[in-house]
Scaffold this motif. Structure first.
Motif, PDB file in Angstrom:
ATOM      1  N   ARG A 140      -0.888   1.855  60.137  1.00  0.00           N
ATOM      2  CA  ARG A 140       0.321   1.590  59.359  1.00  0.00           C
ATOM      3  C   ARG A 140       0.238   2.338  58.034  1.00  0.00           C
ATOM      4  N   TYR A 141       1.333   3.004  57.671  1.00  0.00           N
ATOM      5  CA  TYR A 141       1.393   3.772  56.434  1.00  0.00           C
ATOM      6  C   TYR A 141       2.481   3.206  55.531  1.00  0.00           C
ATOM      7  N   GLY A 142       2.290   3.342  54.232  1.00  0.00           N
ATOM      8  CA  GLY A 142       3.285   2.901  53.265  1.00  0.00           C
ATOM      9  C   GLY A 142       4.107   4.083  52.772  1.00  0.00           C
ATOM     10  N   LEU A 143       5.381   3.846  52.531  1.00  0.00           N
ATOM     11  CA  LEU A 143       6.272   4.878  52.021  1.00  0.00           C
ATOM     12  C   LEU A 143       7.154   4.274  50.931  1.00  0.00           C
ATOM     13  N   THR A 144       7.183   4.911  49.776  1.00  0.00           N
ATOM     14  CA  THR A 144       7.980   4.421  48.654  1.00  0.00           C
ATOM     15  C   THR A 144       9.309   5.159  48.586  1.00  0.00           C
ATOM     16  N   VAL A 145      10.398   4.414  48.450  1.00  0.00           N
ATOM     17  CA  VAL A 145      11.738   4.999  48.329  1.00  0.00           C
ATOM     18  C   VAL A 145      12.444   4.355  47.152  1.00  0.00           C
ATOM     19  N   ASP A 146      13.457   5.041  46.628  1.00  0.00           N
ATOM     20  CA  ASP A 146      14.266   4.484  45.551  1.00  0.00           C
ATOM     21  C   ASP A 146      15.217   3.420  46.102  1.00  0.00           C
TER      22      ASP A 146
END
Length: 287
Positions: A140-146
């Motif tokens: 599982r990977y984390g992804l940051t978005v606005d």
């Protein structure tokens, strides 16, 4: 928004069901509708529905609130149990805000309206892993978005294990939303917005209005995720009044409907007044 089914009906138990009976019913339903096993188009929605029902009914406090208020206990628009009563000013909670709301209805205290990731509930129930998987759990990977990217949907190009992947973020995604791919999962981290607060599909925003506008009424532009919108401020509006703009919230994931936007009116009291203004206010106070 479609009417939600009764949680007891979803699990196939009666209202007197004990904890062990709830666990047995949850296990049966969750295994039946888990997307890794059931390939029907509505399996994932039914799986989430089962997990939401179990999360509420397996928690004594949430179950008591549900038995008393039904789904309204977890709907921020109701102010938690705000039913009936004469028109009057009252205080309560909705999402992240405490507020004063001048309308008909009762009073209520704030509760946690959020629900957990259904896949995490399921895997926790089965000891931390899906019973269908013979291979190791996917990374599982984390992804940051606005915030606005999550509201509108966006595509992000990322490099995982040396390969480029295009991650499609669906409109209405929220903090903790899991996007499942064949070889890995992506969990979203949404940056907070300076203006909007969020509770599920509902959005909340503060809007300043002048003291005079609150007293005599007028129009003010408020931000929405689609741009500015004019709303009418009624004469005699009190500080903290909450106004609901139907359908101006976030898009429901896997659906076409949208939540609501709640505007809390913050009355700005002037710090400096001319002598004439002070005289007029004193005259108003005397009358």
């Amino acid at each position: 928004m479609p009417t939600k089914r009764d949680y007891y009906e979803i699990l196939g138990v009666d209202k007197q069901a004990a904890a062990q009976e709830l666990k047995k019913a949850y296990r049966k339903k969750a295994l039946e509708y888990h997307p890794d096993r059931n390939k029907s188009t509505d399996a994932e929605e039914k799986f989430k529905e089962v997990n939401e029902a179990y999360e509420v009914l397996s928690n004594p406090e949430k179950r008591q609130n549900y038995d008393q208020f039904g789904h309204a206990a977890f709907d921020p628009r109701t102010g938690f149990g705000g039913f009936g009563g004469p028109a009057s000013g009252r205080t309560g909670r909705a999402g992240p805000f405490s507020y004063t709301f001048y309308t008909s209805g009762g009073t209520g205290e704030g509760v946690d309206f959020g629900f957990s990731d259904p896949f995490e509930i399921f895997e926790s129930f089965f000891g931390g892993a899906s019973p269908f998987r013979r291979q190791p759990a996917k990374p599982r990977y984390g992804l940051t978005v606005d915030f606005m990217e999550a509201m509108k949907g966006v595509e992000k190009t990322v490099v995982i294990d040396g390969k480029k992947h295009t991650i499609k973020i669906p409109a209405g995604a929220d903090e903790g939303t899991r996007i499942r791919y064949q070889n890995f999962d992506v969990t979203l981290d949404v940056r907070p917005d300076a203006r909007f607060k969020r509770d599920g599909a509902d959005l909340f925003v503060d809007q300043a209005v002048s003291f005079s506008m609150a007293a005599v009424g007028g129009e003010v532009e408020v931000p929405t995720i689609d741009g500015e919108m004019k709303i009418r401020v009624r004469p005699g509006t009190q500080p903290g009044t909450l106004m609901r703009l139907s359908g101006q919230g976030a898009l429901h994931l896997h659906g076409r409907s949208r939540g609501d936007l709640y505007v809390r009116l913050v009355v700005e009291v002037p710090k400096e007044l001319t002598r004439r203004q002070k005289d007029l206010l004193r005259e108003l106070e005397e009358n």
